[in-house]
Scaffold this motif. Structure first.
Motif, PDB file in Angstrom:
ATOM      1  N   MET A 159      24.540 -39.332  -1.775  1.00  0.00           N
ATOM      2  CA  MET A 159      23.207 -39.490  -2.354  1.00  0.00           C
ATOM      3  C   MET A 159      22.641 -40.848  -1.954  1.00  0.00           C
ATOM      4  O   MET A 159      23.368 -41.841  -1.917  1.00  0.00           O
ATOM      5  N   GLY A 160      21.342 -40.874  -1.666  1.00  0.00           N
ATOM      6  CA  GLY A 160      20.724 -42.133  -1.295  1.00  0.00           C
ATOM      7  C   GLY A 160      19.219 -42.091  -1.417  1.00  0.00           C
ATOM      8  O   GLY A 160      18.635 -41.074  -1.810  1.00  0.00           O
ATOM      9  N   ALA A 173      28.747 -41.577  -3.540  1.00  0.00           N
ATOM     10  CA  ALA A 173      29.535 -40.698  -2.687  1.00  0.00           C
ATOM     11  C   ALA A 173      30.596 -39.991  -3.536  1.00  0.00           C
ATOM     12  O   ALA A 173      31.266 -40.632  -4.350  1.00  0.00           O
ATOM     13  N   PHE A 174      30.726 -38.697  -3.318  1.00  0.00           N
ATOM     14  CA  PHE A 174      31.707 -37.890  -4.058  1.00  0.00           C
ATOM     15  C   PHE A 174      32.500 -37.090  -3.028  1.00  0.00           C
ATOM     16  O   PHE A 174      31.972 -36.169  -2.398  1.00  0.00           O
ATOM     17  N   GLU A 175      33.783 -37.462  -2.858  1.00  0.00           N
ATOM     18  CA  GLU A 175      34.585 -36.876  -1.785  1.00  0.00           C
ATOM     19  C   GLU A 175      35.807 -36.154  -2.337  1.00  0.00           C
ATOM     20  O   GLU A 175      36.373 -36.542  -3.360  1.00  0.00           O
ATOM     21  N   ILE A 176      36.195 -35.113  -1.639  1.00  0.00           N
ATOM     22  CA  ILE A 176      37.386 -34.335  -1.983  1.00  0.00           C
ATOM     23  C   ILE A 176      38.269 -34.285  -0.745  1.00  0.00           C
ATOM     24  O   ILE A 176      37.816 -33.866   0.330  1.00  0.00           O
ATOM     25  N   VAL A 189      32.307 -26.289  -2.835  1.00  0.00           N
ATOM     26  CA  VAL A 189      31.355 -26.805  -3.818  1.00  0.00           C
ATOM     27  C   VAL A 189      31.771 -28.232  -4.171  1.00  0.00           C
ATOM     28  O   VAL A 189      32.939 -28.489  -4.478  1.00  0.00           O
ATOM     29  N   VAL A 190      30.818 -29.155  -4.100  1.00  0.00           N
ATOM     30  CA  VAL A 190      31.062 -30.540  -4.501  1.00  0.00           C
ATOM     31  C   VAL A 190      29.985 -30.924  -5.509  1.00  0.00           C
ATOM     32  O   VAL A 190      28.794 -30.664  -5.285  1.00  0.00           O
ATOM     33  N   ARG A 191      30.413 -31.534  -6.612  1.00  0.00           N
ATOM     34  CA  ARG A 191      29.468 -31.948  -7.660  1.00  0.00           C
ATOM     35  C   ARG A 191      29.550 -33.459  -7.867  1.00  0.00           C
ATOM     36  O   ARG A 191      30.604 -34.066  -7.676  1.00  0.00           O
ATOM     37  N   GLY A 192      28.431 -34.031  -8.272  1.00  0.00           N
ATOM     38  CA  GLY A 192      28.412 -35.459  -8.546  1.00  0.00           C
ATOM     39  C   GLY A 192      27.260 -35.842  -9.439  1.00  0.00           C
ATOM     40  O   GLY A 192      26.180 -35.239  -9.384  1.00  0.00           O
ATOM     41  N   GLN A 193      27.489 -36.850 -10.281  1.00  0.00           N
ATOM     42  CA  GLN A 193      26.462 -37.362 -11.181  1.00  0.00           C
ATOM     43  C   GLN A 193      25.561 -38.358 -10.444  1.00  0.00           C
ATOM     44  O   GLN A 193      26.048 -39.242  -9.740  1.00  0.00           O
ATOM     45  N   ILE A 194      24.269 -38.204 -10.619  1.00  0.00           N
ATOM     46  CA  ILE A 194      23.332 -39.161 -10.049  1.00  0.00           C
ATOM     47  C   ILE A 194      23.551 -40.509 -10.731  1.00  0.00           C
ATOM     48  O   ILE A 194      23.545 -40.589 -11.968  1.00  0.00           O
ATOM     49  N   PRO A 195      23.760 -41.572  -9.978  1.00  0.00           N
ATOM     50  CA  PRO A 195      23.995 -42.879 -10.607  1.00  0.00           C
ATOM     51  C   PRO A 195      22.764 -43.344 -11.378  1.00  0.00           C
ATOM     52  O   PRO A 195      21.628 -42.974 -11.062  1.00  0.00           O
ATOM     53  N   ALA A 196      22.992 -44.172 -12.379  1.00  0.00           N
ATOM     54  CA  ALA A 196      21.916 -44.613 -13.268  1.00  0.00           C
ATOM     55  C   ALA A 196      20.768 -45.262 -12.497  1.00  0.00           C
ATOM     56  O   ALA A 196      19.594 -45.104 -12.848  1.00  0.00           O
ATOM     57  N   GLY A 197      21.102 -45.980 -11.433  1.00  0.00           N
ATOM     58  CA  GLY A 197      20.085 -46.675 -10.673  1.00  0.00           C
ATOM     59  C   GLY A 197      19.119 -45.768  -9.932  1.00  0.00           C
ATOM     60  O   GLY A 197      18.070 -46.222  -9.474  1.00  0.00           O
ATOM     61  N   LEU A 198      19.472 -44.495  -9.794  1.00  0.00           N
ATOM     62  CA  LEU A 198      18.607 -43.551  -9.071  1.00  0.00           C
ATOM     63  C   LEU A 198      17.861 -42.596 -10.001  1.00  0.00           C
ATOM     64  O   LEU A 198      16.941 -41.900  -9.560  1.00  0.00           O
ATOM     65  N   SER A 202      11.673 -40.285  -8.475  1.00  0.00           N
ATOM     66  CA  SER A 202      11.137 -38.919  -8.484  1.00  0.00           C
ATOM     67  C   SER A 202      11.909 -38.014  -7.539  1.00  0.00           C
ATOM     68  O   SER A 202      11.916 -36.788  -7.709  1.00  0.00           O
ATOM     69  N   GLN A 203      12.596 -38.610  -6.565  1.00  0.00           N
ATOM     70  CA  GLN A 203      13.351 -37.816  -5.600  1.00  0.00           C
ATOM     71  C   GLN A 203      14.420 -38.674  -4.935  1.00  0.00           C
ATOM     72  O   GLN A 203      14.295 -39.900  -4.871  1.00  0.00           O
ATOM     73  N   ILE A 204      15.460 -38.019  -4.448  1.00  0.00           N
ATOM     74  CA  ILE A 204      16.511 -38.702  -3.702  1.00  0.00           C
ATOM     75  C   ILE A 204      16.894 -37.833  -2.510  1.00  0.00           C
ATOM     76  O   ILE A 204      16.569 -36.641  -2.460  1.00  0.00           O
ATOM     77  N   HIS A 205      17.580 -38.438  -1.554  1.00  0.00           N
ATOM     78  CA  HIS A 205      18.098 -37.688  -0.412  1.00  0.00           C
ATOM     79  C   HIS A 205      19.579 -37.382  -0.646  1.00  0.00           C
ATOM     80  O   HIS A 205      20.337 -38.250  -1.097  1.00  0.00           O
ATOM     81  N   VAL A 206      19.969 -36.153  -0.337  1.00  0.00           N
ATOM     82  CA  VAL A 206      21.365 -35.736  -0.486  1.00  0.00           C
ATOM     83  C   VAL A 206      21.787 -34.987   0.776  1.00  0.00           C
ATOM     84  O   VAL A 206      20.965 -34.352   1.436  1.00  0.00           O
ATOM     85  N   ARG A 207      23.052 -35.070   1.075  1.00  0.00           N
ATOM     86  CA  ARG A 207      23.602 -34.281   2.181  1.00  0.00           C
ATOM     87  C   ARG A 207      25.106 -34.216   2.022  1.00  0.00           C
ATOM     88  O   ARG A 207      25.715 -35.039   1.311  1.00  0.00           O
ATOM     89  N   VAL A 208      25.718 -33.243   2.678  1.00  0.00           N
ATOM     90  CA  VAL A 208      27.174 -33.097   2.639  1.00  0.00           C
ATOM     91  C   VAL A 208      27.728 -33.363   4.032  1.00  0.00           C
ATOM     92  O   VAL A 208      27.022 -33.242   5.045  1.00  0.00           O
ATOM     93  N   GLY A 209      28.999 -33.747   4.073  1.00  0.00           N
ATOM     94  CA  GLY A 209      29.652 -34.019   5.342  1.00  0.00           C
ATOM     95  C   GLY A 209      31.073 -33.504   5.350  1.00  0.00           C
ATOM     96  O   GLY A 209      31.695 -33.340   4.292  1.00  0.00           O
TER      97      GLY A 209
END
Length: 229
Positions: A159-160, A173-176, A189-198, A202-209
């Motif tokens: 997330m960024g 970053a949330f890695e398995i 499936v990967v899940r992660g909590q949006i950090p408080a600072g974000l 109104s929007q964020i960028h997300v992607r998986v790798g």
């Protein structure tokens, strides 16, 4: 007095020579042709870490023979401003989420030129979806082997705040790791909590790798703009 005149004449000659050299540089034409394209597998662009992966261009027949680096963008595209001519495009060794291939692609640049560079990635991510529930992001995607001997080292959700979000540049970053995956490839499936600072955004960028064992770079999904509010 004669020596002084000689010195003055020498200085004038040096200024004249400098002026001629300056004119030569001023009149030197800049490259005007644009080479664009994508790094692809079976015709589909491969998404990577922006500016973390590059190709090499070489042009023979000149006294100064050195590579022209061509950086690959997050969506797998690349571009370079060049002089018209004949070039050789190659991989940078051990760079990119794909197998090393010494083959060379011959490229003829005549004005604006479009060409794709074929690679064999370790994995591909043919589809990825992202959903939001409260402050939790869920990423669902498929990781498929494109190279028979590929092995997952880890998968991740990143997330960024910018389009260039990845494993290096992110706010979360949330890695398995492979040891915690139920299968060597397929749907994950990967899940992660949006950090408080974000969370106030109104929007964020997300992607998986997906990272292959022994390879520095990951293959990614395209950056996705997730609406928060």
């Amino acid at each position: 007095m004669k020596n002084l005149k000689k010195i003055n004449i020498l200085i004038l000659c040096l200024f004249a020579l400098a002026g001629m050299t300056s004119c030569e540089y001023d009149n030197f034409d800049a490259p005007e042709s644009m080479l664009t394209g994508n790094v692809v597998f079976e015709g589909e662009p491969i998404s990577v870490r922006s500016a973390g992966v590059e190709l090499e261009l070489w042009q023979r027949g000149f006294e100064l023979f050195q590579k022209i680096p061509v950086h690959v963008a997050a969506d797998g595209s690349f571009s370079a401003k060049l002089f018209d001519g004949e070039y050789q495009m190659t991989q940078l060794n051990n760079n990119g989420p794909w197998i090393n291939n010494p083959d060379t692609l011959h490229v003829t640049v005549r004005g604006n030129t479009v060409v794709d560079f074929e690679v064999t990635p370790y994995f591909i991510i043919p589809n990825a979806s992202f959903s939001l529930s409260g402050t939790e992001v869920t990423a669902t995607f498929e990781a498929q082997r494109a190279f028979q001997n590929a092995n997952i080292e880890l998968i991740g959700l990143y997330m960024g705040t910018t389009y260039h979000t990845d494993r290096v540049r992110n706010e979360a970053a949330f890695e398995i790791t492979a040891a915690n995956l139920a299968q060597p490839e397929g749907q994950f499936v990967v899940r992660g909590q949006i950090p408080a600072g974000l969370r106030s955004r109104s929007q964020i960028h997300v992607r998986v790798g997906v990272k292959n064992v022994g390879t520095e770079e990951l293959v990614y999904s395209l950056p996705f703009l997730l609406q928060l509010n």
